[in-house]
Design a protein around this motif. Structure first.
Motif, mmCIF file in Angstrom:
data_model
loop_
_atom_site.group_PDB
_atom_site.id
_atom_site.type_symbol
_atom_site.label_atom_id
_atom_site.label_comp_id
_atom_site.label_asym_id
_atom_site.label_seq_id
_atom_site.Cartn_x
_atom_site.Cartn_y
_atom_site.Cartn_z
ATOM 1 N N GLN A 137 37.527 -28.337 -2.475
ATOM 2 C CA GLN A 137 36.453 -27.621 -3.153
ATOM 3 C C GLN A 137 36.247 -28.246 -4.531
ATOM 4 O O GLN A 137 37.198 -28.487 -5.280
ATOM 5 N N GLU A 138 34.993 -28.541 -4.857
ATOM 6 C CA GLU A 138 34.658 -29.190 -6.121
ATOM 7 C C GLU A 138 33.892 -28.233 -7.021
ATOM 8 O O GLU A 138 33.153 -27.365 -6.546
ATOM 9 N N GLY A 139 34.030 -28.407 -8.325
ATOM 10 C CA GLY A 139 33.265 -27.610 -9.276
ATOM 11 C C GLY A 139 33.808 -26.204 -9.425
ATOM 12 O O GLY A 139 34.755 -25.782 -8.758
ATOM 13 N N ASP A 140 33.137 -25.436 -10.297
ATOM 14 C CA ASP A 140 33.590 -24.072 -10.609
ATOM 15 C C ASP A 140 32.813 -22.990 -9.876
ATOM 16 O O ASP A 140 33.235 -21.832 -9.873
ATOM 17 N N ASP A 141 31.676 -23.356 -9.278
ATOM 18 C CA ASP A 141 30.839 -22.310 -8.675
ATOM 19 C C ASP A 141 31.128 -22.100 -7.192
ATOM 20 O O ASP A 141 30.534 -21.211 -6.565
ATOM 21 N N GLY A 142 32.030 -22.899 -6.610
ATOM 22 C CA GLY A 142 32.403 -22.717 -5.204
ATOM 23 C C GLY A 142 31.366 -23.185 -4.208
ATOM 24 O O GLY A 142 31.499 -22.925 -3.009
ATOM 25 N N PRO A 176 28.338 -19.816 -2.625
ATOM 26 C CA PRO A 176 29.738 -20.253 -2.544
ATOM 27 C C PRO A 176 30.236 -20.204 -1.097
ATOM 28 O O PRO A 176 29.904 -19.293 -0.329
ATOM 29 N N THR A 210 26.781 -29.448 -0.508
ATOM 30 C CA THR A 210 26.453 -28.407 -1.476
ATOM 31 C C THR A 210 25.751 -27.277 -0.731
ATOM 32 O O THR A 210 24.793 -27.516 0.032
#
Length: 295
Positions: free
Chosen positions: A238-243, A218, A214
């Protein structure tokens, strides 16, 4: 059943995992000698199980999916009946007390079975299976229909039995229970698609060990492309929406984590966290099934 090849060592817990209709019960019935395979060989204690005599069968305990106990009898009376079926000595009070205590039913021993909960009935079925002290135990979906706390208690019981030198073959449709086993057989449509320890199944499903990163910001797409090119890195997702989160599959997480930390620091990319991830077995199972369908 097709392509089924299992070699089960002693004093282990073997999980047989798969959805309903995958062949779990058929596998157990063949190992018990209740069904004869159309091809191949089945050996239990070095012999074909359908040729066992009564003495050899007494070395085996079987807990079926459906209850075979009597609802109009008490918990204790049911156990006494099972004891008589196995021909246990008349002075069996101590053994009855031991198994009732093991499954935490001592204070409920005088209740009629029909007045007990589903979890209590499954625990009584386990007690009945253990009464004659078998070496090898077959449990066919023992935790089906009971809550998560009771399921965990069952697996605590199974671990105690293993530590006492018993061998257990446990079928389950709760894929997460694979983490409690020493070896896991994954069945899909009557076919064995994997048979390994839990950690090895994770590596097979993901192609290596998984590291989660993390960042404070981004991740730059160019940085991600360069990360792909590192020798120890197999895949980057890439995981999640926030990059800001990456899942990186590496050869060996213990060695890769400090190298990745240094690599990102050298490129002025600040990490909030970096650690080895252990994806849940639901995800492992889905990936193994997808891989088998493309094989």
């Amino acid at each position: 059943m097709r392509e089924l090849d299992l070699d089960v060592p002693g004093s282990t817990i073997v999980g047989v995992v798969g959805p309903s209709g995958s062949g779990k019960t058929t596998t157990v019935r063949m190992l018990l000698g209740a069904e004869v395979p159309s091809a191949g060989e089945v050996l239990v204690f070095g012999q074909t199980p359908w040729t066992f005599d009564s003495a050899q069968r007494e070395r085996i305990g079987y807990m079926p999916q459906l209850s075979v106990l009597y609802p109009h009898l008490s918990v204790q009376e049911n156990l006494k009946f099972v004891a008589s079926v196995y021909g246990l000595p008349l002075r069996r009070r101590r053994r009855l007390a031991e198994v009732l205590d093991f499954v935490e039913l001592t204070e409920h021993r005088r209740k009629l079975l029909r007045q007990t909960s589903g979890g209590m009935q499954r625990r009584l079925a386990l007690a009945a299976t253990l009464l004659h002290e078998p070496e090898l135990l077959f449990m066919d979906e023992p935790t089906a229909g009971i809550g998560p706390i009771q399921r965990r208690k069952f697996w605590d019981h199974f671990q105690s039995l293993k530590e006492a030198g018993r061998t257990l073959v446990v079928t389950t449709q709760y894929v997460s229970e694979a983490s409690y086993c020493d070896l896991v057989a994954v069945l899909v449509d009557g076919r064995l698609i994997a048979f390994d320890p839990p950690d090895a199944l994770r590596q097979q499903a993901f192609g290596g060990e998984v590291v989660t990163l993390t960042g404070t910001d981004p991740f730059d797409p160019l940085l991600i492309r360069q990360l792909h090119e590192l020798e120890s890195v197999r895949t980057v997702t890439q995981e999640g929406d926030d990059g800001r989160s990456l899942r990186v599959v590496v050869d060996e997480a213990g060695r890769a984590i400090p190298r990745l930390q240094d690599w990102f620091t050298g490129r002025d990319a600040q990490l909030v966290s970096i650690s080895q991830d252990h994806p849940p077995f639901d995800e492992v199972f889905v990936r193994l099934v997808e891989q088998s369908s493309h094989a």
